[in-house]
Design a protein around this motif. Structure first.
Motif, PDB file in Angstrom:
ATOM      1  N   ARG A 115      18.983  80.373  67.659  1.00 42.29           N
ATOM      2  CA  ARG A 115      18.701  78.970  67.892  1.00 42.29           C
ATOM      3  C   ARG A 115      18.472  78.328  66.349  1.00 42.29           C
ATOM      4  NH1 ARG A 115      13.638  79.322  72.305  1.00 42.29           N
ATOM      5  NH2 ARG A 115      15.004  80.286  74.100  1.00 42.29           N
ATOM      6  N   ARG A 116      19.091  78.929  65.514  1.00 43.04           N
ATOM      7  CA  ARG A 116      19.433  78.347  64.250  1.00 43.04           C
ATOM      8  C   ARG A 116      20.642  77.560  64.307  1.00 43.04           C
ATOM      9  NH1 ARG A 116      18.232  83.758  61.256  1.00 43.04           N
ATOM     10  NH2 ARG A 116      19.905  84.042  62.372  1.00 43.04           N
ATOM     11  N   SER A 117      20.658  76.415  63.314  1.00 41.88           N
ATOM     12  CA  SER A 117      21.836  75.782  63.200  1.00 41.88           C
ATOM     13  C   SER A 117      23.041  76.651  62.614  1.00 41.88           C
ATOM     14  CB  SER A 117      21.759  74.689  62.213  1.00 41.88           C
ATOM     15  OG  SER A 117      22.935  74.053  61.693  1.00 41.88           O
ATOM     16  N   ARG A 118      24.166  76.566  62.940  1.00 39.26           N
ATOM     17  CA  ARG A 118      25.248  77.388  62.434  1.00 39.26           C
ATOM     18  C   ARG A 118      25.833  76.880  61.037  1.00 39.26           C
ATOM     19  NH1 ARG A 118      27.392  80.855  66.478  1.00 39.26           N
ATOM     20  NH2 ARG A 118      27.017  80.515  68.479  1.00 39.26           N
ATOM     21  N   LEU A 119      25.389  75.423  60.716  1.00 32.99           N
ATOM     22  CA  LEU A 119      25.751  75.070  59.735  1.00 32.99           C
ATOM     23  C   LEU A 119      24.710  75.428  58.435  1.00 32.99           C
ATOM     24  CD1 LEU A 119      26.821  71.491  60.373  1.00 32.99           C
ATOM     25  CD2 LEU A 119      28.265  73.046  59.963  1.00 32.99           C
ATOM     26  N   PRO A 120      25.159  75.289  57.138  1.00 30.22           N
ATOM     27  CA  PRO A 120      24.046  75.647  56.197  1.00 30.22           C
ATOM     28  C   PRO A 120      22.896  74.685  56.037  1.00 30.22           C
ATOM     29  CG  PRO A 120      26.466  75.512  55.085  1.00 30.22           C
ATOM     30  CD  PRO A 120      26.327  75.015  56.552  1.00 30.22           C
ATOM     31  N   GLY A 121      23.049  73.534  56.507  1.00 28.59           N
ATOM     32  CA  GLY A 121      22.058  72.462  57.021  1.00 28.59           C
ATOM     33  C   GLY A 121      21.638  72.168  58.429  1.00 28.59           C
ATOM     34  N   PRO A 122      21.035  70.992  58.778  1.00 32.77           N
ATOM     35  CA  PRO A 122      20.841  70.518  60.107  1.00 32.77           C
ATOM     36  C   PRO A 122      22.088  70.367  60.783  1.00 32.77           C
ATOM     37  CG  PRO A 122      19.742  69.105  58.712  1.00 32.77           C
ATOM     38  CD  PRO A 122      20.251  70.201  57.894  1.00 32.77           C
ATOM     39  N   VAL A 123      22.324  70.200  62.042  1.00 33.30           N
ATOM     40  CA  VAL A 123      23.474  69.984  62.762  1.00 33.30           C
ATOM     41  C   VAL A 123      23.248  68.790  63.603  1.00 33.30           C
ATOM     42  CG1 VAL A 123      22.879  71.533  64.671  1.00 33.30           C
ATOM     43  CG2 VAL A 123      25.252  70.722  64.289  1.00 33.30           C
ATOM     44  N   PRO A 124      24.039  67.833  63.614  1.00 34.39           N
ATOM     45  CA  PRO A 124      23.846  66.414  64.386  1.00 34.39           C
ATOM     46  C   PRO A 124      24.133  66.741  65.860  1.00 34.39           C
ATOM     47  CG  PRO A 124      26.094  66.164  63.144  1.00 34.39           C
ATOM     48  CD  PRO A 124      25.340  67.644  62.818  1.00 34.39           C
ATOM     49  N   ILE A 125      23.130  66.304  66.501  1.00 36.53           N
ATOM     50  CA  ILE A 125      23.059  66.523  68.096  1.00 36.53           C
ATOM     51  C   ILE A 125      22.899  65.089  68.767  1.00 36.53           C
ATOM     52  CG2 ILE A 125      21.755  67.671  70.074  1.00 36.53           C
ATOM     53  CD1 ILE A 125      23.389  69.467  68.511  1.00 36.53           C
ATOM     54  N   LEU A 126      23.767  64.869  69.752  1.00 40.47           N
ATOM     55  CA  LEU A 126      23.649  63.906  70.546  1.00 40.47           C
ATOM     56  C   LEU A 126      22.871  64.058  71.880  1.00 40.47           C
ATOM     57  CD1 LEU A 126      24.646  60.984  71.697  1.00 40.47           C
ATOM     58  CD2 LEU A 126      26.667  62.088  72.334  1.00 40.47           C
ATOM     59  N   PHE A 127      21.866  63.277  72.230  1.00 38.49           N
ATOM     60  CA  PHE A 127      20.954  63.323  73.467  1.00 38.49           C
ATOM     61  C   PHE A 127      21.493  62.418  74.555  1.00 38.49           C
ATOM     62  CE2 PHE A 127      18.739  65.265  69.906  1.00 38.49           C
ATOM     63  CZ  PHE A 127      18.319  66.325  70.491  1.00 38.49           C
ATOM     64  N   ALA A 128      21.066  62.704  75.792  1.00 36.13           N
ATOM     65  CA  ALA A 128      21.779  61.975  76.897  1.00 36.13           C
ATOM     66  C   ALA A 128      21.135  60.533  76.865  1.00 36.13           C
ATOM     67  CB  ALA A 128      21.259  62.721  78.245  1.00 36.13           C
ATOM     68  N   ASP A 129      20.249  60.346  76.123  1.00 30.88           N
ATOM     69  CA  ASP A 129      20.003  58.837  76.139  1.00 30.88           C
ATOM     70  C   ASP A 129      20.700  58.074  75.204  1.00 30.88           C
ATOM     71  OD1 ASP A 129      18.644  59.775  73.850  1.00 30.88           O
ATOM     72  OD2 ASP A 129      16.624  58.779  74.220  1.00 30.88           O
ATOM     73  N   GLY A 130      21.263  58.708  74.302  1.00 31.82           N
ATOM     74  CA  GLY A 130      22.305  57.760  73.407  1.00 31.82           C
ATOM     75  C   GLY A 130      21.960  58.316  71.800  1.00 31.82           C
ATOM     76  N   HIS A 131      20.576  58.530  71.606  1.00 36.44           N
ATOM     77  CA  HIS A 131      20.225  58.728  70.151  1.00 36.44           C
ATOM     78  C   HIS A 131      20.656  59.960  69.466  1.00 36.44           C
ATOM     79  CE1 HIS A 131      16.988  61.551  71.676  1.00 36.44           C
ATOM     80  NE2 HIS A 131      16.956  61.901  70.047  1.00 36.44           N
ATOM     81  N   VAL A 132      20.842  60.082  68.301  1.00 33.27           N
ATOM     82  CA  VAL A 132      21.454  61.222  67.731  1.00 33.27           C
ATOM     83  C   VAL A 132      20.302  61.572  66.502  1.00 33.27           C
ATOM     84  CG1 VAL A 132      23.189  61.994  66.047  1.00 33.27           C
ATOM     85  CG2 VAL A 132      23.618  60.442  67.866  1.00 33.27           C
ATOM     86  N   ARG A 133      20.298  63.088  66.454  1.00 33.45           N
ATOM     87  CA  ARG A 133      18.960  63.495  65.571  1.00 33.45           C
ATOM     88  C   ARG A 133      19.807  64.816  65.149  1.00 33.45           C
ATOM     89  NH1 ARG A 133      15.301  64.795  68.941  1.00 33.45           N
ATOM     90  NH2 ARG A 133      15.174  67.108  68.725  1.00 33.45           N
ATOM     91  N   GLU A 134      19.625  64.990  63.617  1.00 36.47           N
ATOM     92  CA  GLU A 134      19.815  66.243  62.905  1.00 36.47           C
ATOM     93  C   GLU A 134      19.026  67.310  63.288  1.00 36.47           C
ATOM     94  OE1 GLU A 134      22.673  65.267  59.160  1.00 36.47           O
ATOM     95  OE2 GLU A 134      20.390  64.631  58.895  1.00 36.47           O
ATOM     96  N   CYS A 135      19.421  68.532  63.575  1.00 39.52           N
ATOM     97  CA  CYS A 135      18.463  69.645  64.194  1.00 39.52           C
ATOM     98  C   CYS A 135      18.674  70.709  63.206  1.00 39.52           C
ATOM     99  CB  CYS A 135      18.479  69.738  65.519  1.00 39.52           C
ATOM    100  SG  CYS A 135      18.294  68.326  66.605  1.00 39.52           S
ATOM    101  N   PRO A 136      17.925  71.265  62.570  1.00 40.18           N
ATOM    102  CA  PRO A 136      17.909  72.627  61.815  1.00 40.18           C
ATOM    103  C   PRO A 136      18.031  73.809  62.939  1.00 40.18           C
ATOM    104  CG  PRO A 136      15.962  71.703  61.498  1.00 40.18           C
ATOM    105  CD  PRO A 136      16.464  70.775  62.169  1.00 40.18           C
ATOM    106  N   THR A 137      17.197  73.580  63.997  1.00 38.25           N
ATOM    107  CA  THR A 137      16.891  74.629  64.940  1.00 38.25           C
ATOM    108  C   THR A 137      17.172  73.892  66.214  1.00 38.25           C
ATOM    109  OG1 THR A 137      14.744  74.596  64.959  1.00 38.25           O
ATOM    110  CG2 THR A 137      15.603  75.932  63.438  1.00 38.25           C
ATOM    111  N   PHE A 138      17.226  75.027  67.361  1.00 35.38           N
ATOM    112  CA  PHE A 138      17.163  74.322  68.684  1.00 35.38           C
ATOM    113  C   PHE A 138      15.619  74.511  69.219  1.00 35.38           C
ATOM    114  CE2 PHE A 138      17.002  74.525  73.054  1.00 35.38           C
ATOM    115  CZ  PHE A 138      18.204  73.684  73.605  1.00 35.38           C
ATOM    116  N   ASP A 139      14.920  73.208  69.011  1.00 39.56           N
ATOM    117  CA  ASP A 139      13.550  73.342  69.302  1.00 39.56           C
ATOM    118  C   ASP A 139      13.321  73.161  70.798  1.00 39.56           C
ATOM    119  OD1 ASP A 139      10.904  72.815  69.370  1.00 39.56           O
ATOM    120  OD2 ASP A 139      10.915  70.862  68.539  1.00 39.56           O
TER     121      ASP A 139
END
Length: 227
Positions: A193-217
């Motif tokens: 559940r860790r980002s596959r990138l060296p840093g956080p990975v940008p994730i799009l959520f179903a309400d339209g907002h985007v957040r950079e996530c270092p892990t799958f919380d």
């Protein structure tokens, strides 16, 4: 008179017309200083480049999110269906539609640059236009055990449900795939559940907002458990 003229001419300095020049030592000092400045500036320039690319990914995903929500509003709360690997212009024999990226094009004013990312890890050759983001399609597979559209109305927590993100997985997709999805595994997070990138990975959520996530919380993110 003539002799006086010659004596006046002899008062001119033989070096008065020579321009000043750098010595070898001075040139070496200048080169050393320039080299030091470039070394000191490189990390800052690199960081600025990375931050710029991160901002571009976030902006692209926000535009994709807006397009997805517009698409759902006109299609009974259903997002485009992903159906495995499809090239641009190809139609899926399962869904009868083209790649989800191509389905969204009318909602993006025909701008295909929104689908491109310099940070995405994809198998396409450098310089080849390729889809850098995936569509969150796991809820449909979990609910119906087949390819199909994700339904916004069935979500209990759209602000927590992953709708897409940056592709960051080696070997998960094939070349020229414009229908990337997360049916079987996450292109953004590894098995821990860790980002596959060296840093956080940008994730799009179903309400339209985007957040950079270092892990799958699991406290603030889900794919299908709320269906």
């Amino acid at each position: 008179m003539g002799g006086g003229g010659l004596e006046g001419a002899n008062h001119l300095s033989p070096t008065s017309d020579l321009k000043p020049s750098f010595t070898l030592v001075e040139l070496l000092v200048v080169i050393a200083i320039l080299g030091l400045l470039s070394v000191l500036a490189f990390p800052s320039l690199r960081q600025a480049f990375v931050m710029g690319e991160r901002g571009r990914d976030i902006s692209n995903l926000r535009q994709i999110g807006t397009a997805l929500l517009s698409y759902a509003a006109e299609n009974n709360n259903q997002f485009p269906a992903a159906a495995g690997r499809l090239t641009w212009g190809q139609t899926s024999p399962v869904t009868g539609d083209g790649p989800w990226a191509e389905q969204l094009l009318p909602y993006l004013s025909g701008n295909t640059n929104v689908f491109l990312s310099r940070r995405a890890i994809v198998p396409d050759s450098p310089g080849t236009p390729s889809l850098g983001y995936f569509l969150g399609a796991r809820p449909a597979m979990a609910a119906d055990r087949k390819f199909g559209p994700v339904n916004l109305a069935r979500m209990q927590a759209p602000s927590h449900t992953v709708l897409g993100g940056l592709c960051a997985a080696h070997g998960m997709f094939q070349k020229n795939d414009w229908d990337k999805d997360d049916y079987t595994q996450s292109p953004a997070f590894d098995s821990q559940r860790r980002s596959r990138l060296p840093g956080p990975v940008p994730i799009l959520f179903a309400d339209g907002h985007v957040r950079e996530c270092p892990t799958f919380d699991t406290n603030s993110m889900t794919t299908y458990r709320d269906w």
